[in-house]
Design a protein around this motif. Structure first.
Motif, short mmCIF file in Angstrom:
data_model
loop_
_atom_site.label_atom_id
_atom_site.label_comp_id
_atom_site.label_asym_id
_atom_site.label_seq_id
_atom_site.Cartn_x
_atom_site.Cartn_y
_atom_site.Cartn_z
N TYR A 104 31.97 30.13 37.08
CA TYR A 104 32.24 31.14 38.11
C TYR A 104 33.00 30.51 39.27
N LEU A 105 33.93 31.28 39.81
CA LEU A 105 34.66 30.92 41.02
C LEU A 105 34.29 31.92 42.10
N LEU A 106 33.84 31.44 43.26
CA LEU A 106 33.46 32.30 44.37
C LEU A 106 34.48 32.15 45.50
N ASN A 107 34.77 33.26 46.17
CA ASN A 107 35.76 33.25 47.24
C ASN A 107 35.13 33.58 48.58
N ASN A 135 38.64 41.40 49.55
CA ASN A 135 39.26 40.15 49.11
C ASN A 135 39.96 40.33 47.77
N ALA A 136 39.33 41.10 46.87
CA ALA A 136 39.90 41.31 45.54
C ALA A 136 41.27 41.96 45.64
N HIS A 180 27.06 37.17 51.42
CA HIS A 180 26.80 37.73 52.75
C HIS A 180 28.12 38.20 53.35
N ALA A 181 28.25 39.50 53.56
CA ALA A 181 29.47 40.02 54.18
C ALA A 181 29.54 39.53 55.62
N PRO A 187 38.81 41.37 56.75
CA PRO A 187 37.82 42.42 56.46
C PRO A 187 36.89 42.08 55.30
N GLY A 188 37.37 41.30 54.33
CA GLY A 188 36.54 40.97 53.17
C GLY A 188 35.85 39.63 53.24
N ALA A 189 35.87 38.99 54.40
CA ALA A 189 35.29 37.65 54.53
C ALA A 189 33.84 37.61 54.06
#
Length: 305
Positions: A104-107, A135-136, A180-181, A187-189
């Motif tokens: 998995y890759l997390l952004n 983010n997507a 955690h938003a 906006p998507g951080a």
């Protein structure tokens, strides 16, 4: 049949939202992007090392990329710039793993310096990429609709496989990763937490996203009207997290080099920093409020002219 219709409607709604979000207001002034030379300096190579039990730094001089060995595969957070991908792959292999071990890759957020290397790393590893919906969208268009920068810093586009909302969790092997938003920088951080079990104790790890708003237009921003309340909500969110190990998407934000020097000197707990996240949030909030007050002051002066 009804379920299929609902899914179609949901996808159509999401597509419409993405289209609307992707349209930047031409009347909104943009922020001048940093020069590419800055990212290239941050991309200087550094040897990978173990931060803590089964947690590794595989990023560059100042572009964080954190690797977790879950016992059932690897999880990698953030990818640096496009040119970082080869370094990250080599660092993973220097630690004795294979790039295909990454599942998995997390952004954290979809800008050049955190997401530029995902296209290559995803292709090489076959891993699934996880991101917030906002983010997507930017990952898919290579950040060409950045609310603050417009298309000044594009990167190779890449498709997110899984969309995570605030509080959603990824479970793999011994680890649970919670999204955690933490919007504001974008906006998507997204910030991420997990726990490491070591010597009969759980150590909470946080990977905090950026709190930087330098150069942003905070007042009446037509591309991001909610930026001020979003930032303030993010400070509350991060202050409510109590982590033993504080990491962030720039190495200097968590004093990586100073802690690494202590680690090399034999301090195995060099990265234990229970006050690190709160200090980071406090500094970010102070700078943000000062910036906001200055913009408000200038706006008042303008109305008097």
């Amino acid at each position: 049949m009804r379920l299929i219709k609902l899914i179609v409607v949901s996808l159509m709604t999401m597509s419409l939202q993405f289209t609307q979000a992707a349209t930047l207001n031409a009347q909104q002034a943009l922020t001048e992007a940093p020069p590419m030379s800055l990212f290239e300096r941050w991309n200087a190579p550094i040897e990978p090392f173990e931060i803590f039990h089964h947690v590794y730094y595989v990023g560059t001089d100042n572009l964080s990329s954190i690797l977790f060995d879950t016992g059932a595969g690897l999880v990698l957070i953030d990818s640096g710039i496009d040119q970082s991908a080869e370094q990250i792959k080599n660092s993973i292999e220097k630690l004795g793993f294979k790039i295909t071990d990454v599942k998995y890759l997390l952004n954290s957020h979809a800008r050049l310096d955190q997401a530029g290397g995902f296209a290559k790393l995803k292709q090489w590893s076959g891993a699934k990429l996880i991101a917030s919906a906002e983010n997507a969208e930017m990952l898919a268009n290579g950040a060409r609709t950045d609310f603050a920068l417009g298309n000044q810093l594009p990167f190779p586009s890449v498709k997110a496989d899984l969309i995570f909302k605030d509080g959603e969790q990824l479970k793999l092997g011994n680890q649970v990763f919670t999204a955690h938003a933490t919007p504001g920088h974008l906006p998507g951080a997204t910030s991420w937490t997990t726990e490491i079990h070591y010597h009969f104790k759980n150590y909470k790890v946080v990977y905090a996203d950026s709190l930087f708003t330098g150069g942003y237009h905070l007042l009446n921003n037509k591309n991001y009207p909610q930026i001020v309340p979003d930032m303030r909500h993010t400070f509350q969110t991060l202050n409510a997290i109590h982590a033993d190990i504080f990491l962030a998407n720039k190495a200097d934000r968590f004093n990586m080099k100073q802690k690494l020097a202590r680690l090399k000197s034999g301090d195995q707990n060099a990265f234990i920093d229970p006050n690190g996240l709160q200090n980071y949030a406090a500094k970010g909030q102070m700078e943000f409020e000062q910036q906001l007050q200055e913009q408000q002051r200038l706006a008042r002066l303008k109305t008097l002219q």
